[in-house]
Scaffold this active site. Structure first.
Site, PDB file in Angstrom:
ATOM      1  N   ARG A  46      41.252-124.252  64.427  1.00 53.73           N
ATOM      2  CA  ARG A  46      41.110-123.807  63.038  1.00 53.73           C
ATOM      3  C   ARG A  46      42.289-124.345  62.246  1.00 53.73           C
ATOM      4  O   ARG A  46      43.427-123.922  62.436  1.00 53.73           O
ATOM      5  CB  ARG A  46      41.061-122.282  62.960  1.00 53.73           C
ATOM      6  CG  ARG A  46      40.823-121.740  61.548  1.00 53.73           C
ATOM      7  CD  ARG A  46      40.741-120.213  61.581  1.00 53.73           C
ATOM      8  NE  ARG A  46      40.402-119.665  60.281  1.00 53.73           N
ATOM      9  CZ  ARG A  46      41.299-119.349  59.337  1.00 53.73           C
ATOM     10  NH1 ARG A  46      42.596-119.537  59.563  1.00 53.73           N
ATOM     11  NH2 ARG A  46      40.906-118.852  58.180  1.00 53.73           N
ATOM     12  N   SER A 114      30.757-115.942  61.573  1.00 52.45           N
ATOM     13  CA  SER A 114      31.555-114.754  61.269  1.00 52.45           C
ATOM     14  C   SER A 114      30.693-113.709  60.578  1.00 52.45           C
ATOM     15  O   SER A 114      29.898-114.035  59.701  1.00 52.45           O
ATOM     16  CB  SER A 114      32.720-115.124  60.347  1.00 52.45           C
ATOM     17  OG  SER A 114      33.593-116.037  60.972  1.00 52.45           O
ATOM     18  N   LYS A 143      44.977-113.782  58.463  1.00 52.23           N
ATOM     19  CA  LYS A 143      44.018-114.199  57.440  1.00 52.23           C
ATOM     20  C   LYS A 143      44.095-113.222  56.280  1.00 52.23           C
ATOM     21  O   LYS A 143      43.647-112.079  56.382  1.00 52.23           O
ATOM     22  CB  LYS A 143      42.605-114.238  58.036  1.00 52.23           C
ATOM     23  CG  LYS A 143      41.576-114.903  57.136  1.00 52.23           C
ATOM     24  CD  LYS A 143      40.230-114.994  57.833  1.00 52.23           C
ATOM     25  CE  LYS A 143      39.216-115.695  56.928  1.00 52.23           C
ATOM     26  NZ  LYS A 143      37.867-115.731  57.566  1.00 52.23           N
TER      27      LYS A 143
END
Length: 212
Positions: A46, A114, A143
């Site tokens: 990521r 997600s 996040k």
């Protein structure tokens, strides 16, 4: 799915490492290699702020490491990087590439989605998702825009869908067993391994706690 059965790759979701955005690729590779040696079964690359060229080079290196340890290699969002690096799959969010389109065009890829609610989970399954990343289960600094869902949403998603679920968000070694008890097939972590003083030991501890 690259010659694997569903059960084969579902088992590989148990200890799921998501990389962070630290700029030093050598450091990322070193941490991932230690984590794989400790028991990580899936690596997701990521990199939200990286150009395609450097990201592809890193993806190829991580894919080789994951393959050598019998682990899955997943790329977050970037379908192009996933395909060019020969990744096992791609993970998309609610505003990223449509899972239905990715799965219809590239059925051999493992596609993760997600989900922050039961509705999103059910829709993802209907769209052909192979597994879900549900969370944020706990508060997380990794996040900034993460929506806190808690264990209740994860458990409700487990009751609503048949595909595997990975819990994500603020998960630590101590919290891992309760995430698994809520119905997760695995736990996804970033800082619990990427920021650990000993990534190999951290991965081993997660592998042990998710097997209870």
């Amino acid at each position: 799915m690259r010659g694997m059965t569903r059960r084969d790759w579902t088992d590989k979701l148990r200890v799921y490492l998501v990389t962070d955005d630290r700029p030093d690729h050598e450091e990322v590779v070193a941490i991932v290699e230690q984590a794989l040696a400790g028991g990580v079964t899936c690596v997701q690359l990521r990199r939200k702020q990286e150009d395609g060229g450097p990201m592809l080079k890193l993806a190829v290196r991580l894919r080789e490491l994951a393959s050598a340890h019998g682990a899955l290699f997943i790329v977050n969002d970037r379908l192009d990087i996933a395909l060019l690096s020969d990744a096992d799959g791609v993970h998309v969010g609610q505003t990223d590439l449509p899972a239905s389109l990715v799965k219809s065009r590239f059925p051999e890829l493992v596609v993760g989605v997600s989900a922050r609610s039961v509705d999103e989970a059910v829709r993802a399954e209907q769209d052909g998702a192979d597994y879900l990343g549900v969370g944020s289960v706990y508060p997380t600094a990794t996040k900034g825009d993460a929506v806190l869902t808690g264990l209740d949403v994860l458990a409700a998603c487990r009751r609503a869908v048949r595909i595997p679920i990975v819990g994500i968000g603020g998960i630590t070694v101590d919290r891992a067993p309760e995430v698994m008890a809520a119905g997760a097939n695995g736990v996804a972590v970033v800082s619990a391994i990427m920021s650990a003083p000993d990534p190999k030991a951290a991965a081993a501890a997660l592998a042990q706690r998710t097997s209870l």
